[in-house]
Scaffold this motif. Structure first.
Motif, mmCIF file in Angstrom:
data_model
loop_
_atom_site.group_PDB
_atom_site.id
_atom_site.type_symbol
_atom_site.label_atom_id
_atom_site.label_comp_id
_atom_site.label_asym_id
_atom_site.label_seq_id
_atom_site.Cartn_x
_atom_site.Cartn_y
_atom_site.Cartn_z
ATOM 1 N N LYS A 145 -20.534 85.840 46.814
ATOM 2 C CA LYS A 145 -20.379 84.712 46.911
ATOM 3 C C LYS A 145 -18.954 83.900 47.034
ATOM 4 O O LYS A 145 -18.665 83.211 47.854
ATOM 5 N N LYS A 146 -18.447 84.558 45.927
ATOM 6 C CA LYS A 146 -16.889 83.692 45.792
ATOM 7 C C LYS A 146 -15.717 84.556 46.315
ATOM 8 O O LYS A 146 -14.632 83.752 46.494
ATOM 9 N N ASP A 147 -15.762 85.834 46.378
ATOM 10 C CA ASP A 147 -14.691 86.494 46.917
ATOM 11 C C ASP A 147 -14.655 86.831 48.444
ATOM 12 O O ASP A 147 -15.600 87.786 48.788
ATOM 13 N N SER A 148 -13.852 86.160 49.111
ATOM 14 C CA SER A 148 -13.823 86.459 50.715
ATOM 15 C C SER A 148 -13.645 87.991 50.982
ATOM 16 O O SER A 148 -14.088 88.480 52.254
ATOM 17 N N ASP A 149 -12.844 88.731 50.117
ATOM 18 C CA ASP A 149 -12.596 90.102 50.521
ATOM 19 C C ASP A 149 -13.972 91.178 50.123
ATOM 20 O O ASP A 149 -14.060 92.231 50.645
ATOM 21 N N PHE A 150 -15.046 90.531 49.398
ATOM 22 C CA PHE A 150 -15.947 91.486 48.827
ATOM 23 C C PHE A 150 -16.962 91.809 49.710
ATOM 24 O O PHE A 150 -17.434 93.022 49.857
ATOM 25 N N PRO A 151 -17.585 90.902 50.793
ATOM 26 C CA PRO A 151 -18.679 91.521 51.536
ATOM 27 C C PRO A 151 -18.078 92.785 52.422
ATOM 28 O O PRO A 151 -18.882 93.505 52.785
ATOM 29 N N ALA A 152 -16.816 92.416 52.888
ATOM 30 C CA ALA A 152 -16.365 93.972 53.588
ATOM 31 C C ALA A 152 -16.327 95.023 52.636
ATOM 32 O O ALA A 152 -16.510 95.812 53.312
ATOM 33 N N LYS A 153 -15.715 95.142 51.536
ATOM 34 C CA LYS A 153 -16.115 96.127 50.817
ATOM 35 C C LYS A 153 -17.503 96.682 50.545
ATOM 36 O O LYS A 153 -17.731 97.827 50.532
ATOM 37 N N LEU A 154 -18.498 95.800 50.374
ATOM 38 C CA LEU A 154 -19.677 96.183 50.559
ATOM 39 C C LEU A 154 -20.412 96.727 51.706
ATOM 40 O O LEU A 154 -20.960 97.967 51.841
ATOM 41 N N ARG A 155 -19.738 96.197 52.772
ATOM 42 C CA ARG A 155 -20.241 96.713 54.262
ATOM 43 C C ARG A 155 -19.718 98.065 54.473
ATOM 44 O O ARG A 155 -20.177 98.902 55.220
ATOM 45 N N ASN A 156 -18.483 98.364 53.879
ATOM 46 C CA ASN A 156 -17.750 99.662 54.219
ATOM 47 C C ASN A 156 -18.021 100.708 53.094
ATOM 48 O O ASN A 156 -17.453 101.699 53.190
ATOM 49 N N CYS A 157 -18.768 100.406 52.165
ATOM 50 C CA CYS A 157 -18.840 101.359 51.008
ATOM 51 C C CYS A 157 -20.148 102.428 51.519
ATOM 52 O O CYS A 157 -20.573 102.167 52.870
ATOM 53 N N LYS A 158 -20.596 103.548 51.150
ATOM 54 C CA LYS A 158 -21.254 104.702 51.565
ATOM 55 C C LYS A 158 -22.628 104.335 51.193
ATOM 56 O O LYS A 158 -23.480 105.172 51.149
ATOM 57 N N THR A 194 -28.094 103.193 57.318
ATOM 58 C CA THR A 194 -27.024 103.998 57.815
ATOM 59 C C THR A 194 -26.597 105.187 57.196
ATOM 60 O O THR A 194 -26.652 106.450 57.954
ATOM 61 N N ASN A 195 -26.481 104.944 55.846
ATOM 62 C CA ASN A 195 -25.844 106.105 55.260
ATOM 63 C C ASN A 195 -27.235 107.073 54.542
ATOM 64 O O ASN A 195 -26.910 108.072 54.262
ATOM 65 N N MET A 196 -28.237 106.460 54.506
ATOM 66 C CA MET A 196 -29.195 107.415 54.337
ATOM 67 C C MET A 196 -29.410 108.519 55.358
ATOM 68 O O MET A 196 -29.722 109.507 55.391
ATOM 69 N N GLU A 197 -29.455 107.798 56.784
ATOM 70 C CA GLU A 197 -29.381 108.728 58.060
ATOM 71 C C GLU A 197 -28.516 109.637 57.811
ATOM 72 O O GLU A 197 -28.322 110.656 58.420
ATOM 73 N N ARG A 198 -27.010 109.217 57.738
ATOM 74 C CA ARG A 198 -26.020 110.104 57.455
ATOM 75 C C ARG A 198 -26.249 111.199 56.385
ATOM 76 O O ARG A 198 -25.864 112.421 56.435
ATOM 77 N N MET A 199 -26.778 110.952 55.362
ATOM 78 C CA MET A 199 -27.181 112.011 54.157
ATOM 79 C C MET A 199 -27.974 112.606 54.586
ATOM 80 O O MET A 199 -28.012 113.881 54.382
#
Length: 246
Positions: A145-158, A194-199
């Motif tokens: 909610k509060k950190d503008s950088d965090f949603p991108a970190k979430l979307r880019n994790c595995k 997406t990552n379950m398919e990769r796995m």
């Protein structure tokens, strides 16, 4: 957003190259809790009272045994055993079954059985981890909610293990507003599936490598597919990522 102390382990986990950031956070909490249990704290009366009361689950008593402080563990178990013995002596004397009766219905559980059942579902280390881990999960929603950088970190994790994907999915509704909730659910679904398919692809290639027809093919990303799949499916950390023998 200026990083505060409680956000550091969450950000570190989401920036790490792991299959589930929440598993990574939980692993670190477990390590710290084991070190704390066998550190100087076990000599403190307040901590000893808690370990006496709660005891340890099967996994964590084995983890403690693998540590080097055998004297510390012996002291902890000595007072824990003394408390359990005292409690069960009292319960055994006052809650003994009376046998079958035509006029009195017997309940299935005695005070002894209830006490032992509660003890078997209690663990000092699990309790210590759980309290902090809940705050970490709340921090995930706070950062989203509060950190503008965090949603991108979430979307880019595995992605996440299945258990922690379900945890985030279920708890998001009480932590996020409707608009933010919709986007958060979209993000975690995308990153999870997406990552379950990769796995799945990595595991299938790992299986292929045990077929002689593929023995000269490259491993691609499948060498450590099995321990990573164990984390994805069972929220479990394996002891190593050794290359399989053929």
């Amino acid at each position: 957003m200026k990083e505060q102390l409680y956000t550091i382990p969450v950000n570190d986990a989401f920036e790490s190259d792991c299959e589930c950031p929440l598993c990574r956070m939980k692993q670190e909490l477990e390590k710290n809790a084991i070190e704390y249990t066998l550190g100087p704290s076990y000599m403190e009366d307040d901590n000893r009272a808690m370990t006496d009361e709660a005891g340890f689950c099967e996994k964590h008593i084995q983890d403690l045994y693998q540590e080097k402080n055998r004297l510390g563990l012996a002291l902890i178990l000595s007072t824990h055993m003394a408390k359990v013995t005292k409690d069960l002596k009292s319960l055994s004397a006052s809650n003994a079954p009376t046998g079958k009766s035509l006029f009195k219905k017997q309940t299935a559980a005695t005070g002894v059985g209830t006490y032992i059942n509660q003890l078997s579902h209690n663990c000092f280390i699990c309790n210590r981890m759980g309290n902090t881990f809940d705050r970490y999960v709340d921090t995930v929603f706070h950062l989203y909610k509060k950190d503008s950088d965090f949603p991108a970190k979430l979307r880019n994790c595995k992605g996440f293990c299945t258990y922690h994907y379900g945890m985030l999915f279920d708890r998001a509704g009480s932590a996020l507003s409707k608009e933010t909730l919709d986007q958060f659910l979209t993000d975690i679904q995308e990153v999870y599936f997406t990552n379950m398919e990769r796995m799945q692809e990595d595991i299938e290639w790992f299986i292929n490598k045990f077929d002689y027809r593929y023995q000269n093919e490259p491993w691609k990303n499948a060498k450590d597919a099995l321990p990573r799949a164990v984390m994805k499916t069972h929220s479990a950390i394996t002891p190593d990522n050794k290359e399989p023998n053929q």
